[in-house]
Enzyme design. Structure first.
Site, PDB file in Angstrom:
ATOM      1  N   LYS A 258      -1.470  -3.705   1.524  1.00 54.43           N
ATOM      2  CA  LYS A 258      -2.513  -2.711   1.333  1.00 54.43           C
ATOM      3  C   LYS A 258      -2.552  -2.297  -0.133  1.00 54.43           C
ATOM      4  O   LYS A 258      -3.610  -2.127  -0.723  1.00 54.43           O
ATOM      5  CB  LYS A 258      -2.229  -1.508   2.220  1.00 54.43           C
ATOM      6  CG  LYS A 258      -3.167  -0.366   1.986  1.00 54.43           C
ATOM      7  CD  LYS A 258      -2.789   0.817   2.826  1.00 54.43           C
ATOM      8  CE  LYS A 258      -3.284   2.120   2.277  1.00 54.43           C
ATOM      9  NZ  LYS A 258      -3.321   2.293   0.849  1.00 54.43           N
ATOM     10  N   ARG A 259      -1.352  -2.169  -0.684  1.00 43.47           N
ATOM     11  CA  ARG A 259      -1.282  -1.728  -2.078  1.00 43.47           C
ATOM     12  C   ARG A 259      -1.968  -2.719  -3.023  1.00 43.47           C
ATOM     13  O   ARG A 259      -2.674  -2.324  -3.939  1.00 43.47           O
ATOM     14  CB  ARG A 259       0.174  -1.519  -2.490  1.00 43.47           C
ATOM     15  CG  ARG A 259       0.365  -0.158  -3.122  1.00 43.47           C
ATOM     16  CD  ARG A 259       1.790   0.097  -3.517  1.00 43.47           C
ATOM     17  NE  ARG A 259       2.729  -0.107  -2.428  1.00 43.47           N
ATOM     18  CZ  ARG A 259       3.858  -0.786  -2.544  1.00 43.47           C
ATOM     19  NH1 ARG A 259       4.182  -1.351  -3.680  1.00 43.47           N
ATOM     20  NH2 ARG A 259       4.674  -0.916  -1.522  1.00 43.47           N
TER      21      ARG A 259
END
Ligand code: GLU
Length: 499
Positions: A258-259
């Site tokens: 996600k990062r």
């Protein structure tokens, strides 16, 4: 061959990431290709990590992608947390067979051992090496162990992992492998809270649910030998396994997370998620589910006929599990956009409008035939559905503001140009709309020619007046679309704005 039954087995610990979604897709494609069953099993035995709304999100995502689930958790039978007793009774079967045992060591004791082994630069493993010196039913004896349990002492159930056994594994994608069982620890099967661990519940369920093929991410490959040993312990024949390649960040470094999506500005989740849907999903970013499926399928697989743009039916037709590769795939957002754009080009204006309305409900208030016409005019430029409104909104509304950079490029002749434009437009007011653009531009250019104004300058000025910036489709088409009256009024607006 027996009927194919595959399962997608997510844990509801957060939104479904593109990695999980690709696993679901490959299961789905394989099931449909082989006329088998696509099942979803919710692996929710780790209650501490459960996230509210995650399960619903998983099903919504699958639905959006068009993966119909044949068997799911309507009656809780596919939800592991409601099958606790089953796993416990299965673990006791193994205890009876002397292939599992009770262990009473506290987490604190084990932590101490890990630390003291760590000081010797060794790793503590609970198995043949160490189990004899620890607190378990093997060392204490059955009687003592049973009375401790009856007295309420906390315990876990561990697998008695055999020593010196060559565990042979097989994988459809990676071929055969083998591992020395002495390296494996006595994995916990039932935790102190009575819940099974992932490994145990997974194996029991795959057997009880008659799963024929386990298709899952590469991160589970190291668990395969343990799973094979568990099947053997029960005397069950294992399903076939296929471990899908990892999906890496665009630069090939590290697993896609996600990062990485956040920092590179692309989505990694199918649908938006989080408080007020703060995290954008592919859906809200204007990607078509068929394009996302198509792109995801290319992460580890390619059709033998070289076809790159496929809808779900074509993916199913071409898919071959044994042709999936083991090499990790880099996530490539530009390629996803390209695939999306290719799907857009295959759609009719009506189909596109159907998608546009979902993202831009305001288009519903506009005249349908006009929006369809506008879609047709701008469609070649759209990579995503989200692009559409930006590409065509000037066809419906005059710009509220003018692009400052463009304004700075205007010449001192601008007002003359605009006044002249207004005059020409007014004179054309009885012209058929379809001819309006052609005539107006032609006459403006003639006038510019006579007055020593470069045609580039005039085109830029007119574009800025009509669009509000220097982008957009052919000016003649814009004018024919909005009409000469609106054209004239937009010229006037820019003229007044410059005052
Ligand atoms: N619950 C596991 C996961 O979320 C499933 C792994 C498997 O398919 O065996 O990845």
């Amino acid at each position: 061959m027996n009927k194919v039954r595959v399962r997608f087995a997510p844990s509801p610990t957060g939104p479904l990431h593109i990695g999980g979604l690709r696993t679901a897709l490959f299961n789905y494609l394989f099931a449909k290709k082989t006329k088998g069953v696509f099942m979803v099993r919710i692996e929710d035995t780790d209650r501490k990590r459960e996230v509210a709304g995650a399960e619903e999100y998983i099903f919504k995502s699958l639905e959006w992608c068009g993966m119909q689930v044949d068997e799911r958790t309507t009656d809780n039978s596919h939800r592991q947390s409601s099958r606790k007793e089953l796993y416990q009774s299965k673990a006791r079967e193994l205890i009876k067979k002397r292939l599992a045992y009770y262990a009473f060591d506290s987490e604190k004791d084990l932590q101490k051992l890990r630390e003291s082994w760590g000081k010797k630069k060794e790793t503590f493993i609970y198995n043949w090496k160490t189990r004899e010196g620890l607190k378990n039913s093997l060392t204490l004896g059955d009687e003592k162990a049973n009375s401790m349990i009856a007295g309420g002492k906390a315990y876990v159930i561990r697998f008695l992992c055999p020593r010196n056994k060559n565990v042979v594994t097989d994988d459809i994608i990676r071929g055969a492998g083998n591992i020395d069982s002495s390296l494996i620890d006595d994995k916990i099967l039932i935790k102190a809270d009575g819940m099974p661990t992932y490994h145990f519940a997974n194996v029991v369920d795959d057997n009880m649910m008659r799963i024929s093929h386990v298709i899952r991410g590469e991160e589970w490959l190291p668990s395969l030998a343990l799973h094979v040993l568990l099947y053997e312990a029960f005397g069950w024949s294992p399903p076939k396994f296929a471990h899908l390649p990892l999906i890496l960040n665009p630069n090939g470094k590290g697993k896609l997370s996600k990062r990485s999506g956040d920092s590179s500005g692309f989505p990694v989740f199918p649908l938006s998620w989080g408080k007020e849907n703060k995290i954008l999903g592919f859906k809200e970013a204007g990607f078509l589910p068929k394009a996302l499926n198509n792109y995801m399928a290319s992460l580890g697989w390619a059709a033998e006929n070289g076809e790159e743009i496929m809808n779900m039916d074509e993916l199913i037709e071409n898919f071959k599990l044994e042709k999936v590769v083991s090499a990790a795939a880099n996530f490539d957002f530009d390629r996803l956009k390209w695939v999306n754009q290719k799907h857009i080009t295959k759609m009719s204006n009506e189909e596109l409008l159907h998608e546009i309305v979902k993202l831009f409900p305001e288009t519903k208030t506009l005249e349908n035939t006009r929006v369809l016409l506008a879609v047709g005019l701008v469609r070649d430029r759209a990579e995503t559905i989200l692009d559409f409104w930006e590409l065509m909104k000037y066809l419906f509304y005059a710009a509220e503001m003018f692009d400052e950079k463009a304004v700075r490029k205007l010449s001192e002749k601008t007002k003359d140009i605009l006044e002249q434009g207004e005059k020409i437009a007014r004179a054309l007011k009885n012209e058929r709309p379809a001819n309006g653009g052609e005539k107006l531009i032609g006459q403006c250019l003639d006038w510019a020619n006579k007055n020593n104004i470069k045609s580039a300058q005039i085109m830029m000025t007119l574009r800025l007046a009509l669009v509000g910036g220097l982008h957009g489709i052919d000016l003649k088409k814009i004018i024919s679309f909005i009409g000469v009256n609106e054209t004239s009024s937009r010229f006037g607006r820019l003229r007044k704005a410059l005052d």
